[in-house]
Scaffold this motif. Structure first.
Motif, PDB file in Angstrom:
ATOM      1  N   TRP A  51       0.846  -1.736  -0.213  1.00 11.02           N
ATOM      2  CA  TRP A  51       0.112  -0.265   0.249  1.00 11.02           C
ATOM      3  C   TRP A  51       0.574   1.252   0.182  1.00 11.02           C
ATOM      4  O   TRP A  51       1.876   1.108  -0.044  1.00 11.02           O
ATOM      5  CB  TRP A  51      -0.681   0.447   1.532  1.00 11.02           C
ATOM      6  N   ALA A  79     -10.145   3.715   3.135  1.00  9.42           N
ATOM      7  CA  ALA A  79     -10.320   3.143   1.822  1.00  9.42           C
ATOM      8  C   ALA A  79      -8.520   3.101   1.968  1.00  9.42           C
ATOM      9  O   ALA A  79      -7.329   4.459   1.749  1.00  9.42           O
ATOM     10  CB  ALA A  79     -10.620   4.344   0.345  1.00  9.42           C
ATOM     11  N   PHE A  88      -4.996   2.449  -0.610  1.00  9.60           N
ATOM     12  CA  PHE A  88      -4.324   2.828  -2.485  1.00  9.60           C
ATOM     13  C   PHE A  88      -3.116   2.176  -2.684  1.00  9.60           C
ATOM     14  O   PHE A  88      -1.863   2.227  -1.632  1.00  9.60           O
ATOM     15  CB  PHE A  88      -4.243   3.971  -3.394  1.00  9.60           C
ATOM     16  N   ASP A 102      -4.767   5.888  -8.913  1.00  6.67           N
ATOM     17  CA  ASP A 102      -6.257   4.497  -8.737  1.00  6.67           C
ATOM     18  C   ASP A 102      -6.978   4.756  -7.733  1.00  6.67           C
ATOM     19  O   ASP A 102      -7.488   5.184  -7.225  1.00  6.67           O
ATOM     20  CB  ASP A 102      -5.191   3.785  -8.784  1.00  6.67           C
ATOM     21  N   ALA A 103      -8.398   4.152  -7.768  1.00  6.41           N
ATOM     22  CA  ALA A 103      -9.441   3.493  -7.490  1.00  6.41           C
ATOM     23  C   ALA A 103      -8.844   2.330  -6.237  1.00  6.41           C
ATOM     24  O   ALA A 103      -7.226   1.912  -6.021  1.00  6.41           O
ATOM     25  CB  ALA A 103      -9.824   2.300  -7.745  1.00  6.41           C
ATOM     26  N   PRO A 104      -9.493   2.578  -5.137  1.00  2.58           N
ATOM     27  CA  PRO A 104      -9.042   2.159  -3.853  1.00  2.58           C
ATOM     28  C   PRO A 104      -8.834   0.926  -4.103  1.00  2.58           C
ATOM     29  O   PRO A 104      -9.779  -0.305  -4.366  1.00  2.58           O
ATOM     30  CB  PRO A 104     -10.176   2.692  -3.091  1.00  2.58           C
ATOM     31  N   LEU A 105      -7.368   0.086  -2.726  1.00  2.00           N
ATOM     32  CA  LEU A 105      -7.743  -1.791  -3.780  1.00  2.00           C
ATOM     33  C   LEU A 105      -8.571  -2.218  -2.492  1.00  2.00           C
ATOM     34  O   LEU A 105      -9.314  -3.539  -2.349  1.00  2.00           O
ATOM     35  CB  LEU A 105      -6.116  -2.048  -2.588  1.00  2.00           C
ATOM     36  N   ARG A 112     -12.056  -0.807   0.651  1.00  5.94           N
ATOM     37  CA  ARG A 112     -12.190  -0.134   2.335  1.00  5.94           C
ATOM     38  C   ARG A 112     -12.448  -0.688   3.432  1.00  5.94           C
ATOM     39  O   ARG A 112     -12.976  -2.414   2.743  1.00  5.94           O
ATOM     40  CB  ARG A 112     -13.748   0.468   1.017  1.00  5.94           C
ATOM     41  N   SER A 147     -13.442  -5.302  -1.285  1.00  6.93           N
ATOM     42  CA  SER A 147     -12.510  -5.154  -2.136  1.00  6.93           C
ATOM     43  C   SER A 147     -13.011  -4.156  -2.849  1.00  6.93           C
ATOM     44  O   SER A 147     -13.612  -3.071  -3.244  1.00  6.93           O
ATOM     45  CB  SER A 147     -12.497  -6.123  -3.163  1.00  6.93           C
ATOM     46  N   ALA A 148     -11.425  -3.553  -3.827  1.00  6.99           N
ATOM     47  CA  ALA A 148     -11.853  -2.595  -5.147  1.00  6.99           C
ATOM     48  C   ALA A 148     -13.133  -3.045  -6.374  1.00  6.99           C
ATOM     49  O   ALA A 148     -13.753  -1.890  -6.153  1.00  6.99           O
ATOM     50  CB  ALA A 148     -10.667  -2.477  -6.478  1.00  6.99           C
ATOM     51  N   VAL A 182      -3.740  -6.912  -5.197  1.00  2.00           N
ATOM     52  CA  VAL A 182      -4.206  -6.811  -6.553  1.00  2.00           C
ATOM     53  C   VAL A 182      -3.413  -8.366  -7.558  1.00  2.00           C
ATOM     54  O   VAL A 182      -2.131  -7.591  -8.049  1.00  2.00           O
ATOM     55  CB  VAL A 182      -4.527  -5.533  -6.791  1.00  2.00           C
TER      56      VAL A 182
END
Length: 123
Positions: free
Chosen positions: A51, A66, A68, A73-76, A78, A96-97, A122
């Motif tokens: 992370w 969240a 990342f 990027d979008a969060p890995l 939350r 999850s993402a 991921v």
């Protein structure tokens, strides 16, 4: 005619007015103990190189932490706290993402246990 004001009224500090908050419940947020658990996990994962960034958000019904891989990027993952679901499914959840619920728990430690069982990455 002038109005007589007592000494106590004159020196009483005025209450700040908060617009739009009358009658609303306070926003949900992580307390110090919960945030400490999450940040300890975050420190371990940053040390492992998994992370790199995080964001915290809250509203009247829930709060979210969240994480990342990169800040663009979008969060890995939350980590959610929703006290409304405490009696049903548990107040805490790890998503999850894609938004899929990976783990729910009545305590934050139970929900965060998913990160200790397997190294989630991921692909």
């Amino acid at each position: 005619m002038s109005e007589v004001v007592s000494f106590e009224d004159y020196h009483r500090p005025a209450r700040p007015a908060v617009a739009g908050r009358a009658g609303r419940a306070p926003d949900v947020f992580f307390d110090r103990r919960e945030l400490n658990q999450i940040l300890n996990l975050y420190a371990l994962m940053v040390g492992a190189g998994e992370w790199r960034d995080y964001a915290i958000g809250h509203d009247p019904e829930s709060c979210c932490f969240a994480v990342f891989r990169r800040s663009t990027d979008a969060p890995l993952f939350r980590i959610l706290k929703m006290p409304k679901l405490a009696r049903r499914q548990g107040a805490y959840a790890v998503l999850s993402a894609g938004g899929r619920v990976l783990k729910r728990g009545r305590t934050l430690a139970a929900a965060l246990r998913i990160f200790k069982r397997a190294r989630l990455t991921v692909v």
